[in-house]
Design an enzyme around this catalytic site. Structure first.
Site, PDB file in Angstrom:
ATOM      1  CE  LYS A  81      53.578  62.145   7.288  1.00 11.35           C
ATOM      2  NZ  LYS A  81      53.757  62.639   8.603  1.00 11.35           N
TER       3      LYS A  81
ATOM      4  CD  GLU B 218      50.642  68.737  13.451  1.00  6.48           C
ATOM      5  OE1 GLU B 218      50.752  69.040  12.327  1.00  6.48           O
ATOM      6  OE2 GLU B 218      51.510  68.135  13.955  1.00  6.48           O
TER       7      GLU B 218
ATOM      8  CG  ASN C 286      50.380  67.133  -6.479  1.00  4.24           C
ATOM      9  OD1 ASN C 286      50.253  68.251  -5.928  1.00  4.24           O
ATOM     10  ND2 ASN C 286      51.122  66.105  -5.823  1.00  4.24           N
TER      11      ASN C 286
ATOM     12  CB  CYS D  79      46.826  67.292  -5.034  1.00  7.66           C
ATOM     13  SG  CYS D  79      46.101  68.725  -5.054  1.00  7.66           S
TER      14      CYS D  79
END
Ligand code: F6R
Length: 612
Positions: free
Chosen positions: A607, A492, A104, A2
């Site tokens: 990420k 990925e 988050n 998030c």
């Protein structure tokens, strides 16, 4: 993971600015998004599943993209509690729709809080853990939003970075952090916050990274930070040297390709001032010298994913050039182990983002055991460096593509230099290492050549391999971590089932998988293991599998037995992971393009992995 962003201004921000900030967070990975802002003394909000462009489209349709606001918050969600849906997206609002919250992290006691709040008449609309925060703040609200948030934080268990706005306080955003990253900043007329610096760099380079247990009130042109007892904290901001344009694509179709091609420069930046005339001179860690010389008995690496592969490569390097005890464990295992470390251990925490929760917990565990913790990270001021004894930054500029590329190769370059320094301190200088470091210094030039030669060739090669569902990467010694990393990149971003093995392990099981549907990527440098690799390739070929070999230009024998080959420079074996990386990165990138996938935003990935 998030992403959150918020701006407050006294000089007419437009909803479009909020969308701009949100787009800067796209690279973190998300499945839905939303915004809320304070306009005309009410909270307006909009949430959508899918891409940020869905919100933008709705704003255009409603003709409110240019609407001005005072305080606004926005969120990209990566589902944990509750399916991907509009209702589960953030912001979450209280019953009266006067308070909007973005979050988050994970609230562990959300069910207990939800039961309690429902009994008190609160009406929930989503399945998320985050919605309890909005209702809890509403429950605690007595005309002061800061006090209500402060009180609520004390009742929350779990991790959070939150930002809160109230309809009656258009001039402020309240934000707090525990376990999830949050950075705040201000310019002359604005105050701002975000999960990372990318949506803020356009407005300011002065950043203040909140610590766990801190709450901030952000105003136009200012902010204040407090602890959970309400005491004011006076902490100076940190200057970030990253340029906003570094976070743009600069003409490349994707961040991943841009970052692959930035490697000649990022390899220069990471080594500058640290590798001087093939001498390791990592000055930032001079304080480590005494520890290494008089105390250190072991190096222990803690890391995840690609960073773990950089650590594994370094284990082989250390093992080849010294007798220093070197262990490595993935952080998600390490944090639950009883690791054999103590105050004589140097723990190397490797984390590009500096926020990976498992690595952070590994660092905390190492601290309990009194190890010396040195972090290798790319993000100045991020949490893991702040909790470590020392830090070495990669200085590669922001990496936006979800798949790690330039930070991986910078990690290896820096780790080799660092470990060489440690070996010199322990055992004195070595001619062999000096020779490697000379090659390392030349690596930016070598990369220029590899990238220029391979890029065009790769576009044709991938057409042959894009439709396979499985693929295996094999290598020996330094070729093994290189194979692991190659396979990780491919799986990925192309979703091909790519697996990696030490070539010698094939006959112990994996070879049973191979037939004409299962191509093999073989890393075949010159040197004493070349013949063994050739035998492995013969075994693979005998099962009908196609083989792509990475070989030095003059290795005609290997080329003759393989279906395809890509030339690699003929360098000492420890440099193989470095020369193989740009090739496997490009292979994965172009396969993803052939399959019409977005290599910058692979599904289900984030990420910065800030939840367990
Ligand atoms: C793969 C990738 C991940 C990260 C891993 C650790 O391309 O990016 O495997 O390497 O999530 O992240 P950091 O290095 O930020 O701790």
């Amino acid at each position: 993971m998030c992403g959150i962003v918020g701006y407050v201004s006294d000089s007419g921000l437009e909803v479009e600015d909020l969308i701009w900030g949100l787009k800067k967070l796209e690279y973190r990975g998300y499945d839905s998004a939303g915004i809320a802002y304070n306009s005309d003394h009410s909270i307006k909000y909009l949430k959508k599943s899918g891409k940020i462009s869905e919100i933008e489209k709705a704003l255009v349709e409603q003709n409110i993209l240019k609407e001005s606001f005072y305080s606004g918050i926005a969120h990209t969600r990566w589902a944990t509690h509750g399916v991907v849906s509009e209702t589960n997206s953030h912001p979450h609002l209280d019953c009266k729709k006067e308070i909007a919250v973005i979050h988050n992290g994970i609230i562990e006691n959300f069910q207990e809080l939800r039961n309690y709040l429902e009994k008190r008449g609160h009406m929930f609309t989503s399945q998320t853990d985050s919605e309890v925060i909005a209702h809890l703040i509403e429950d605690n609200y007595k005309a002061d939003i800061f006090e209500a948030v402060l009180k609520s934080l004390k009742e929350l268990k779990g991790t959070y970075a939150i930002a809160v706005i109230h309809k009656d306080r258009p001039d402020e955003i309240v934000a707090a952090r525990k376990g999830s990253p949050l950075v705040i900043s201000h310019s002359k007329n604005m105050g701002m916050l975000a999960s990372d610096v990318t949506p803020l760099l356009k407005y300011s380079k002065e950043m203040n990274f909140l610590n766990d247990g801190e709450i901030a009130v952000i105003f136009p042109g200012n902010y204040k930070i407090y602890d959970l007892k309400g005491n004011l904290i006076d902490r100076k901001s940190i200057s970030i040297s990253w340029d906003e344009t570094l976070a743009e694509k600069s003409g490349y179709p994707h961040f991943m390709l841009k970052e692959i091609f930035e490697q000649p420069n990022s390899l220069k930046s990471v080594l500058v001032g640290r590798l001087v005339d093939s001498e390791p001179k990592v000055k930032e860690i001079e304080s480590l010298e005494d520890f290494v010389k008089n105390r250190m008995k072991k190096i222990y690496v803690v890391a995840c994913g690609t960073s773990y592969h950089a650590g594994l490569t370094t284990k082989y390097f250390t093992n080849k050039y010294s007798d220093i005890d070197f262990e490595i464990e993935v952080a998600s295992e390490f944090r639950y182990m009883n690791p054999p470390i103590d105050d004589k251990t140097l723990v190397l925490a490797i984390s590009q983002s500096g926020e990976t929760i498992d690595t952070l917990e590994g660092v905390r565990k190492s601290k309990e055991k009194e190890a010396y913790i040195l972090t290798i990270s790319n993000v100045v001021g991020s949490t893991i460096p702040r909790e470590s004894d020392a830090v070495l930054y990669l200085n590669t500029g922001p990496e936006i593509g979800v798949a790690a590329t330039k930070t991986y190769t910078a990690q290896i370059a820096l780790l080799y230099t660092l470990v060489s320094q440690i070996i010199y301190w322990k055992n004195g200088k070595s001619k062999e290492i000096e020779d490697i470091l000379k090659h390392l210094k030349d690596m930016p030039k070598v990369y220029d050549e590899i990238l220029n030669k391979t890029n065009g060739h790769m576009m044709d090669l991938v057409k042959k391999y894009k439709d396979f569902k499985d693929m295996m990467y094999i290598g020996r010694r330094f070729g093994y971590p290189a194979a692991l990393e190659g396979a990780l990149k491919l799986k990925e971003i192309s979703y091909i089932n790519a697996i990696a093995y030490q070539a010698g392990e094939l006959k112990h099981g994996p070879i049973a998988l191979l037939d004409e549907t299962f191509p093999v990527f073989a890393i075949v440098p010159s040197g004493n293991l070349r013949e063994k690799m050739i035998s492995n390739i013969m075994e693979v070929k005998a099962r009908g599998a196609k083989v792509i070999a990475l070989t030095p230009e003059n290795d005609k024998q290997t080329k003759n037995i393989c279906d395809d080959f890509i030339n690699i420079p003929d360098l000492p074996d420890c440099l193989i992971p470095l020369v193989v990386a740009p090739i496997t990165q490009l292979f994965a990138y172009y396969i993803a393009l052939e399959k019409n996938l977005d290599p910058d935003k692979p599904r289900n990935l984030a990420k910065s992995v800030t939840v367990e």
